[in-house]
Design a protein around this motif. Structure first.
Motif, PDB file in Angstrom:
ATOM      1  N   VAL A 146       0.844  -1.202   0.000  1.00 46.76           N
ATOM      2  CA  VAL A 146       0.000   0.000   0.000  1.00 46.76           C
ATOM      3  C   VAL A 146       0.879   1.251   0.000  1.00 46.76           C
ATOM      4  CG1 VAL A 146      -1.762   1.292   1.263  1.00 46.76           C
ATOM      5  CG2 VAL A 146      -1.889  -1.199   1.155  1.00 46.76           C
ATOM      6  N   VAL A 147       1.933   1.229   0.795  1.00 54.27           N
ATOM      7  CA  VAL A 147       2.867   2.357   0.839  1.00 54.27           C
ATOM      8  C   VAL A 147       3.563   2.504  -0.508  1.00 54.27           C
ATOM      9  CG1 VAL A 147       4.986   3.239   1.891  1.00 54.27           C
ATOM     10  CG2 VAL A 147       3.237   2.165   3.319  1.00 54.27           C
ATOM     11  N   LYS A 148       4.017   1.394  -1.065  1.00 47.54           N
ATOM     12  CA  LYS A 148       4.720   1.445  -2.359  1.00 47.54           C
ATOM     13  C   LYS A 148       3.815   2.022  -3.446  1.00 47.54           C
ATOM     14  CE  LYS A 148       8.012  -2.401  -1.733  1.00 47.54           C
ATOM     15  NZ  LYS A 148       7.785  -2.749  -0.324  1.00 47.54           N
ATOM     16  N   ARG A 149       2.562   1.614  -3.461  1.00 44.79           N
ATOM     17  CA  ARG A 149       1.634   2.153  -4.462  1.00 44.79           C
ATOM     18  C   ARG A 149       1.447   3.656  -4.282  1.00 44.79           C
ATOM     19  NH1 ARG A 149      -3.059  -2.399  -3.711  1.00 44.79           N
ATOM     20  NH2 ARG A 149      -2.129  -4.087  -4.953  1.00 44.79           N
ATOM     21  N   ALA A 150       1.342   4.100  -3.019  1.00 44.92           N
ATOM     22  CA  ALA A 150       1.150   5.530  -2.749  1.00 44.92           C
ATOM     23  C   ALA A 150       2.358   6.335  -3.207  1.00 44.92           C
ATOM     24  CB  ALA A 150       0.901   5.746  -1.256  1.00 44.92           C
ATOM     25  N   VAL A 151       3.551   5.803  -2.977  1.00 43.70           N
ATOM     26  CA  VAL A 151       4.768   6.483  -3.429  1.00 43.70           C
ATOM     27  C   VAL A 151       4.793   6.557  -4.951  1.00 43.70           C
ATOM     28  CG1 VAL A 151       7.285   6.381  -3.503  1.00 43.70           C
ATOM     29  CG2 VAL A 151       6.086   5.799  -1.395  1.00 43.70           C
ATOM     30  N   ALA A 152       4.487   5.436  -5.602  1.00 40.93           N
ATOM     31  CA  ALA A 152       4.496   5.392  -7.070  1.00 40.93           C
ATOM     32  C   ALA A 152       3.469   6.347  -7.665  1.00 40.93           C
ATOM     33  CB  ALA A 152       4.228   3.969  -7.546  1.00 40.93           C
ATOM     34  N   LYS A 153       2.373   6.554  -6.958  1.00 35.01           N
ATOM     35  CA  LYS A 153       1.282   7.400  -7.458  1.00 35.01           C
ATOM     36  C   LYS A 153       1.541   8.882  -7.206  1.00 35.01           C
ATOM     37  CE  LYS A 153      -3.780   7.258  -7.620  1.00 35.01           C
ATOM     38  NZ  LYS A 153      -4.982   6.591  -7.078  1.00 35.01           N
ATOM     39  N   ASN A 154       2.514   9.188  -6.343  1.00 36.55           N
ATOM     40  CA  ASN A 154       2.769  10.564  -5.934  1.00 36.55           C
ATOM     41  C   ASN A 154       3.516  11.318  -7.039  1.00 36.55           C
ATOM     42  OD1 ASN A 154       3.770  12.946  -4.728  1.00 36.55           O
ATOM     43  ND2 ASN A 154       3.797  12.004  -2.718  1.00 36.55           N
ATOM     44  N   GLY A 155       2.836  12.268  -7.657  1.00 32.14           N
ATOM     45  CA  GLY A 155       3.443  13.022  -8.752  1.00 32.14           C
ATOM     46  C   GLY A 155       4.593  13.908  -8.324  1.00 32.14           C
ATOM     47  N   GLY A 156       4.690  14.186  -7.030  1.00 28.04           N
ATOM     48  CA  GLY A 156       5.778  15.021  -6.535  1.00 28.04           C
ATOM     49  C   GLY A 156       6.946  14.232  -5.999  1.00 28.04           C
ATOM     50  N   ALA A 157       6.939  12.921  -6.207  1.00 26.67           N
ATOM     51  CA  ALA A 157       8.011  12.063  -5.692  1.00 26.67           C
ATOM     52  C   ALA A 157       9.157  11.975  -6.686  1.00 26.67           C
ATOM     53  CB  ALA A 157       7.463  10.668  -5.396  1.00 26.67           C
ATOM     54  N   LEU A 158      10.371  12.048  -6.178  1.00 26.63           N
ATOM     55  CA  LEU A 158      11.571  11.852  -6.985  1.00 26.63           C
ATOM     56  C   LEU A 158      12.175  10.497  -6.652  1.00 26.63           C
ATOM     57  CD1 LEU A 158      13.259  15.360  -6.599  1.00 26.63           C
ATOM     58  CD2 LEU A 158      11.861  14.546  -8.504  1.00 26.63           C
ATOM     59  N   PHE A 159      12.759   9.844  -7.658  1.00 25.99           N
ATOM     60  CA  PHE A 159      13.286   8.496  -7.461  1.00 25.99           C
ATOM     61  C   PHE A 159      14.706   8.392  -7.989  1.00 25.99           C
ATOM     62  CE2 PHE A 159       8.705   8.102  -8.026  1.00 25.99           C
ATOM     63  CZ  PHE A 159       8.342   7.315  -6.935  1.00 25.99           C
ATOM     64  N   ASN A 160      15.538   7.642  -7.275  1.00 23.54           N
ATOM     65  CA  ASN A 160      16.801   7.254  -7.876  1.00 23.54           C
ATOM     66  C   ASN A 160      16.575   5.976  -8.683  1.00 23.54           C
ATOM     67  OD1 ASN A 160      17.048   4.936  -6.139  1.00 23.54           O
ATOM     68  ND2 ASN A 160      17.890   6.254  -4.536  1.00 23.54           N
ATOM     69  N   ASP A 161      17.571   5.575  -9.429  1.00 27.82           N
ATOM     70  CA  ASP A 161      17.419   4.427 -10.319  1.00 27.82           C
ATOM     71  C   ASP A 161      17.071   3.156  -9.555  1.00 27.82           C
ATOM     72  OD1 ASP A 161      17.898   3.256 -13.133  1.00 27.82           O
ATOM     73  OD2 ASP A 161      19.190   2.013 -11.872  1.00 27.82           O
ATOM     74  N   GLY A 162      17.735   2.938  -8.422  1.00 27.70           N
ATOM     75  CA  GLY A 162      17.487   1.715  -7.652  1.00 27.70           C
ATOM     76  C   GLY A 162      16.071   1.632  -7.123  1.00 27.70           C
ATOM     77  N   THR A 163      15.541   2.753  -6.656  1.00 24.27           N
ATOM     78  CA  THR A 163      14.177   2.763  -6.109  1.00 24.27           C
ATOM     79  C   THR A 163      13.154   2.488  -7.195  1.00 24.27           C
ATOM     80  OG1 THR A 163      14.879   4.372  -4.441  1.00 24.27           O
ATOM     81  CG2 THR A 163      12.517   4.108  -4.777  1.00 24.27           C
ATOM     82  N   LEU A 164      13.344   3.117  -8.360  1.00 23.92           N
ATOM     83  CA  LEU A 164      12.413   2.869  -9.468  1.00 23.92           C
ATOM     84  C   LEU A 164      12.476   1.411  -9.920  1.00 23.92           C
ATOM     85  CD1 LEU A 164      12.276   5.834 -12.001  1.00 23.92           C
ATOM     86  CD2 LEU A 164      10.378   4.676 -10.865  1.00 23.92           C
TER      87      LEU A 164
END
Length: 362
Positions: A146-164
């Motif tokens: 549920v947390v992972k989906r919320a992070v993925a859905k967050n348009g203001g979230a930045l990701f490094n390559d490993g996290t993506l």
């Protein structure tokens, strides 16, 4: 603020003597409300005094009162840092507005809270308007689906390559995650290909299970096409072509749009203006040109540039700006430039005529 004023704000000696819970609750509400009204006008010293008072009061009151204080503090740009951090680690009913909204919490605070507390706290953090790479990293590593989906859905979230890559790996067993990630406009080419490769396995399996072998054999081709389109949209979404086109049209009316202007915009790395200028020179639509100048295979651009007399020096510049700076390798730039130099103007115009007859542009 003097010691006398501190005593006037809350007399803790008298409050301790009263041992009256309702009085403590009333004071906590009053001080939180007063500070919420005056925080922007308080000096650093006054904020520190309020912080000490509120921190002590929230340790004396029931959860309902702490919720009230947290809601008052959540949106303040300047606030009692110790109190805010204390409330952020409270029960989720208290902590949620702080975790979701408080600008006072720093990235290091959010990382510590996400690492120390459970998925309720992590979910609240995942719903903040902006998330840095260091925060999304801990949320994805420690959070449930549920947390992972919320992070993925967050348009203001930045990701490094490993996290993506971790989210894409997660999507292999979660169709909802596939859909959420596919809607993100900031996926780079390699992530898009990884995501589609993961999703395509399910598509292929479903087709084969229904006896549609011929359709299944075409999945890879469809996957490649979709990956290209998604990649193009990601890159083009970063530029304001409408404003650039307006600016270029104004210059064109003054007779100031030519190959020299194209080189000038290229030198300034103003990709949107480069596209608008090239579209005006070549007499093509800006949307069509923008797609030529983002794709990994620059052939349509090369053909149109040669047909319109653009020099090799200018073409070389354009192959090194905007999305092509990232999407073309040094080898592909060299090969493209060599192909351009070998191409004659008549060859280019002949190819354009063939494309026009076939109803396509390369």
């Amino acid at each position: 603020m003097s010691d006398a004023l501190k005593t006037e704000l809350v007399n803790f000696k008298a409050l301790d003597a009263e041992a009256n819970a309702s009085r403590s609750a009333e004071l906590a509400r009053q001080v939180a409300t007063l500070f919420s009204y005056t925080s922007d006008r308080c000096s650093a010293e006054q904020v520190e005094i309020y912080d000490g008072v509120l921190l002590r009061l929230v340790g004396m009151v029931e959860r309902e009162v702490r919720q009230f204080v947290a809601e008052k503090m959540a949106r303040l740009r300047r606030g009692p840092e110790q109190t805010v951090r204390h409330l952020a680690g409270d029960d989720i009913a208290v902590a949620e507005p702080i975790l979701r909204e408080s600008p006072i919490l720093r990235d290091v605070d959010l990382v510590e809270l996400a690492d120390k507390h459970g998925d309720d706290h992590r979910l609240a953090i995942a719903r903040r308007d902006v998330l840095s790479e260091m925060v999304t990293d801990v949320l994805v590593r420690r959070g449930d689906i549920v947390v992972k989906r919320a992070v993925a859905k967050n348009g203001g979230a930045l990701f490094n390559d490993g996290t993506l890559c971790a989210l894409i790996h997660e999507s292999a067993k979660d169709v909802s995650m596939q859909e959420i990630l596919s809607d993100r406009p900031d996926l780079a080419d390699n992530h898009i290909h990884q995501l589609i490769a993961v999703a395509a396995e399910d598509v292929r399996a479903k087709l084969v299970s229904r006896g549609q072998g011929e359709e299944a054999s075409r999945v890879d081709e469809a996957v490649d096409a979709l990956a290209v389109n998604m990649s193009n949209e990601y890159w083009l979404g970063r530029y304001d072509f409408e404003t650039a086109q307006t600016r270029v049209l104004v210059l064109a009316k003054r007779g100031m749009i030519d190959e020299a202007a194209l080189r000038r915009f290229a030198n300034e790395d103003r990709f949107a203006e480069v596209v608008a200028t090239f579209a005006w020179i070549a007499r093509y639509g800006i949307q069509e040109v923008s797609h030529w100048m983002v794709r990994p295979d620059p052939e349509p651009f090369l053909v149109v540039a040669r047909a319109n007399g653009i020099s090799a020096i200018t073409v070389s510049q354009l192959l090194n700006i905007g999305p092509w700076r990232h999407r073309l390798t040094p080898e592909s730039r060299k090969t493209s430039l060599q192909a351009f130099e070998r191409m004659s103007v008549s060859d280019a115009k002949r190819k354009l005529a063939i494309w026009a007859h076939a109803g396509m542009s390369g």
